[in-house]
Motif scaffolding. Structure first.
Motif, PDB file in Angstrom:
ATOM      1  N   LEU A   1     -11.615   0.658   0.410  1.00 40.81           N
ATOM      2  CA  LEU A   1     -11.382  -0.755   0.140  1.00 40.81           C
ATOM      3  C   LEU A   1     -12.515  -1.397  -0.655  1.00 40.81           C
ATOM      4  CD1 LEU A   1      -9.932  -1.847   3.595  1.00 40.81           C
ATOM      5  CD2 LEU A   1      -8.745  -1.955   1.409  1.00 40.81           C
ATOM      6  N   LEU A   2     -13.759  -1.180  -0.200  1.00 34.70           N
ATOM      7  CA  LEU A   2     -14.901  -1.880  -0.776  1.00 34.70           C
ATOM      8  C   LEU A   2     -15.413  -1.263  -2.075  1.00 34.70           C
ATOM      9  CD1 LEU A   2     -16.919  -2.576   2.512  1.00 34.70           C
ATOM     10  CD2 LEU A   2     -15.357  -4.121   1.304  1.00 34.70           C
ATOM     11  N   LEU A   3     -15.324   0.050  -2.183  1.00 37.04           N
ATOM     12  CA  LEU A   3     -15.892   0.725  -3.354  1.00 37.04           C
ATOM     13  C   LEU A   3     -14.833   1.069  -4.402  1.00 37.04           C
ATOM     14  CD1 LEU A   3     -18.463   3.089  -1.574  1.00 37.04           C
ATOM     15  CD2 LEU A   3     -18.865   0.839  -2.599  1.00 37.04           C
ATOM     16  N   ILE A   4     -13.714   1.617  -3.956  1.00 40.34           N
ATOM     17  CA  ILE A   4     -12.678   2.022  -4.913  1.00 40.34           C
ATOM     18  C   ILE A   4     -11.756   0.855  -5.252  1.00 40.34           C
ATOM     19  CG2 ILE A   4     -10.710   3.569  -5.270  1.00 40.34           C
ATOM     20  CD1 ILE A   4     -12.239   5.645  -3.590  1.00 40.34           C
ATOM     21  N   GLY A   5     -11.373   0.076  -4.244  1.00 40.95           N
ATOM     22  CA  GLY A   5     -10.624  -1.147  -4.484  1.00 40.95           C
ATOM     23  C   GLY A   5      -9.109  -0.983  -4.430  1.00 40.95           C
ATOM     24  N   ARG A   6      -8.437  -2.131  -4.195  1.00 39.63           N
ATOM     25  CA  ARG A   6      -6.980  -2.148  -4.065  1.00 39.63           C
ATOM     26  C   ARG A   6      -6.270  -2.132  -5.411  1.00 39.63           C
ATOM     27  NH1 ARG A   6      -5.406  -7.381  -1.553  1.00 39.63           N
ATOM     28  NH2 ARG A   6      -7.384  -8.105  -2.403  1.00 39.63           N
ATOM     29  N   ILE A   7      -5.071  -1.588  -5.399  1.00 37.66           N
ATOM     30  CA  ILE A   7      -4.168  -1.720  -6.541  1.00 37.66           C
ATOM     31  C   ILE A   7      -3.717  -3.177  -6.614  1.00 37.66           C
ATOM     32  CG2 ILE A   7      -1.844  -1.116  -7.373  1.00 37.66           C
ATOM     33  CD1 ILE A   7      -2.296   1.669  -6.153  1.00 37.66           C
ATOM     34  N   LYS A   8      -3.654  -3.733  -7.804  1.00 36.89           N
ATOM     35  CA  LYS A   8      -3.241  -5.121  -7.969  1.00 36.89           C
ATOM     36  C   LYS A   8      -1.846  -5.334  -7.372  1.00 36.89           C
ATOM     37  CE  LYS A   8      -2.654  -8.765 -11.420  1.00 36.89           C
ATOM     38  NZ  LYS A   8      -2.662  -9.112 -12.861  1.00 36.89           N
ATOM     39  N   GLY A   9      -1.723  -6.360  -6.543  1.00 37.84           N
ATOM     40  CA  GLY A   9      -0.452  -6.663  -5.912  1.00 37.84           C
ATOM     41  C   GLY A   9      -0.332  -6.153  -4.498  1.00 37.84           C
ATOM     42  N   VAL A  10      -1.168  -5.200  -4.115  1.00 38.65           N
ATOM     43  CA  VAL A  10      -1.154  -4.680  -2.745  1.00 38.65           C
ATOM     44  C   VAL A  10      -1.997  -5.601  -1.867  1.00 38.65           C
ATOM     45  CG1 VAL A  10      -1.812  -2.764  -1.232  1.00 38.65           C
ATOM     46  CG2 VAL A  10      -0.796  -2.293  -3.465  1.00 38.65           C
ATOM     47  N   GLU A  11      -1.382  -6.188  -0.857  1.00 39.01           N
ATOM     48  CA  GLU A  11      -2.112  -7.108   0.010  1.00 39.01           C
ATOM     49  C   GLU A  11      -3.031  -6.373   0.979  1.00 39.01           C
ATOM     50  OE1 GLU A  11      -0.149 -10.671   1.457  1.00 39.01           O
ATOM     51  OE2 GLU A  11       1.668 -10.066   0.398  1.00 39.01           O
ATOM     52  N   ARG A  12      -2.551  -5.314   1.586  1.00 38.01           N
ATOM     53  CA  ARG A  12      -3.365  -4.502   2.492  1.00 38.01           C
ATOM     54  C   ARG A  12      -2.995  -3.027   2.351  1.00 38.01           C
ATOM     55  NH1 ARG A  12      -5.675  -6.979   7.126  1.00 38.01           N
ATOM     56  NH2 ARG A  12      -6.701  -8.868   6.366  1.00 38.01           N
ATOM     57  N   PRO A  13      -3.922  -2.170   1.978  1.00 41.34           N
ATOM     58  CA  PRO A  13      -3.634  -0.734   1.990  1.00 41.34           C
ATOM     59  C   PRO A  13      -3.321  -0.264   3.415  1.00 41.34           C
ATOM     60  CG  PRO A  13      -5.573  -1.197   0.666  1.00 41.34           C
ATOM     61  CD  PRO A  13      -5.247  -2.468   1.396  1.00 41.34           C
ATOM     62  N   GLY A  14      -2.521   0.752   3.530  1.00 29.41           N
ATOM     63  CA  GLY A  14      -2.155   1.291   4.836  1.00 29.41           C
ATOM     64  C   GLY A  14      -2.421   2.782   4.904  1.00 29.41           C
ATOM     65  N   LEU A  15      -2.665   3.279   6.104  1.00 29.24           N
ATOM     66  CA  LEU A  15      -2.949   4.693   6.312  1.00 29.24           C
ATOM     67  C   LEU A  15      -1.661   5.423   6.672  1.00 29.24           C
ATOM     68  CD1 LEU A  15      -5.464   6.567   6.331  1.00 29.24           C
ATOM     69  CD2 LEU A  15      -5.581   6.214   8.798  1.00 29.24           C
ATOM     70  N   LEU A  16      -1.284   6.387   5.857  1.00 26.10           N
ATOM     71  CA  LEU A  16      -0.054   7.152   6.080  1.00 26.10           C
ATOM     72  C   LEU A  16      -0.363   8.522   6.647  1.00 26.10           C
ATOM     73  CD1 LEU A  16       3.088   7.500   3.942  1.00 26.10           C
ATOM     74  CD2 LEU A  16       1.751   9.570   4.362  1.00 26.10           C
ATOM     75  N   SER A  17       0.264   8.852   7.770  1.00 29.06           N
ATOM     76  CA  SER A  17       0.147  10.173   8.379  1.00 29.06           C
ATOM     77  C   SER A  17       1.500  10.852   8.363  1.00 29.06           C
ATOM     78  CB  SER A  17      -0.351  10.052   9.828  1.00 29.06           C
ATOM     79  OG  SER A  17      -1.616   9.429   9.882  1.00 29.06           O
ATOM     80  N   THR A  18       1.495  12.167   8.337  1.00 31.22           N
ATOM     81  CA  THR A  18       2.736  12.944   8.412  1.00 31.22           C
ATOM     82  C   THR A  18       2.742  13.719   9.714  1.00 31.22           C
ATOM     83  OG1 THR A  18       2.744  13.165   5.999  1.00 31.22           O
ATOM     84  CG2 THR A  18       4.209  14.613   7.243  1.00 31.22           C
ATOM     85  N   LEU A  19       3.832  13.571  10.474  1.00 29.46           N
ATOM     86  CA  LEU A  19       3.948  14.180  11.795  1.00 29.46           C
ATOM     87  C   LEU A  19       5.215  15.029  11.869  1.00 29.46           C
ATOM     88  CD1 LEU A  19       2.880  11.019  13.783  1.00 29.46           C
ATOM     89  CD2 LEU A  19       1.604  13.166  13.712  1.00 29.46           C
ATOM     90  N   PRO A  20       5.228  16.026  12.751  1.00 32.46           N
ATOM     91  CA  PRO A  20       6.376  16.950  12.811  1.00 32.46           C
ATOM     92  C   PRO A  20       7.583  16.366  13.534  1.00 32.46           C
ATOM     93  CG  PRO A  20       4.731  17.546  14.453  1.00 32.46           C
ATOM     94  CD  PRO A  20       4.133  16.427  13.651  1.00 32.46           C
TER      95      PRO A  20
END
Length: 336
Positions: free
Chosen positions: A108-127
């Motif tokens: 968030l602080l160093l790389i930064g958000r894509i324009k238009g994205v209000e909050r990045p989210g963490l996506l996990s993949t589960l079986p």
């Protein structure tokens, strides 16, 4: 493609990180890696330095460091330097097995958000139980404890693109995690989110889903606030681990005939163990930032690191982030 690797993050670092990187390097000729860490500890572990470079990092962000303070104070840490390399265009993606909060803060602080994205989210993949379906995506699985309905709608959009692009699902089913399947169930947050998601014609929304049905394949992407999603994630991981321990204990306590039966059944048990192992699906991806930021579990072994590098390669090759940028730019233009 070049991957910036926090070689010092994780319980088994740098050994498992190096082994996983070398395995990925050998499998994919288009990948190269920059390992950030204490070179005198990392470099001797590398058997073949082909397409692997090193950058000195004098500090390490450990698991009990407070995330934001660590990012600001430990400027010479392996994680911060790796994130800066991505920010400055010297690498295409960031990988770590270390402190989750610090990795999210770096994204968030160093790389930064894509324009238009209000909050990045963490996506996990589960079986899931069905081998054919493979798994499901859970988003947000821990990046945001406090949410707005608009965030959950954006998670649904990003989850759709991830399932299409990375997992190859043409029209992924989007479910909203709730305490009942009826549209009126849930908190004010989930009720408002339900309305927003259901009104979006670009989404294949299947309505509310309950946590007990997730591993039965009720949806391809389960949308949740970060607090709930993280609790569900850990409950599923813990249950899978507990079941495998129960099976092992039952075999140990069995008589000789029981042990012989278990020996005959061992190949099937190993297939089940592999299917319920979340590591085979790669790491958790912070969606909504300007470059792939991917987190593997702190206890990851070399095989998990390899699977995660394979996942990052697919994200980059399929230009997932470009699809986010186009979608949210269009959304901005429509709103204005």
């Amino acid at each position: 493609m070049k991957i910036a690797v926090d070689a010092m993050g994780g319980d088994n670092a740098p050994q498992s990180v190096v082994e996983g990187v070398e395995k990925a390097r050998d499998a994919f000729e288009d990948m190269e890696f920059v390992l950030f860490g204490k070179i005198d500890e990392v470099k001797p572990l590398v058997k073949d330095q082909t397409r692997i470079n090193f950058e000195q990092a004098d500090e390490v962000i450990v698991m009990n460091d407070e995330p934001v303070k660590a990012i600001r104070r430990k400027k010479q840490s392996s994680l911060v330097l790796a994130a800066k390399a991505v920010k400055e265009g010297q690498a295409d993606a960031l990988f770590s097995c270390g402190n989750t909060g610090a990795l999210l803060a770096a994204g968030l602080l160093l790389i930064g958000r894509i324009k238009g994205v209000e909050r990045p989210g963490l996506l996990s993949t589960l079986p899931v139980v069905s081998a054919a379906q493979g798994g499901f995506n859970l988003l947000d699985s821990g990046a945001n404890a406090d949410n707005k309905p608009e965030y959950l709608h954006q998670f649904a959009v990003m989850g759709k693109f991830y399932a299409q692009t990375v997992r190859g699902i043409e029209n992924p089913r989007i479910g909203l995690l709730n305490n009942g399947t009826e549209p009126h169930k849930g908190s004010k947050l989930t009720q408002a989110a339900y309305q927003l998601i259901s009104e979006d014609p670009s989404l294949n929304f299947v309505g509310n889903v309950e946590s007990r049905d997730l591993t039965n394949g009720v949806c391809d992407v389960a949308v949740a606030d970060g607090f709930t999603g993280n609790a569900v994630l850990k409950a599923i991981e813990g249950t899978a681990s507990a079941v495998m321990h129960l099976v092992k204990d039952s075999v140990k306590d069995a008589n000789v005939f029981g042990k012989l039966g278990a020996l005959m059944f061992k190949p099937s048990l190993m297939k089940i163990k592999d299917r319920v192992n979340p590591s085979r699906y790669g790491g958790a991806v912070l969606l909504g930032v300007k470059a792939p930021v991917v987190k593997a579990h702190g206890s990851s072994d070399a095989q998990t690191v390899y699977y995660t590098m394979k996942q990052i390669r697919t994200i980059l090759n399929e230009k997932l982030l470009s699809k986010f940028e186009t979608a949210f730019q269009t959304q901005d233009e429509e709103q204005n």
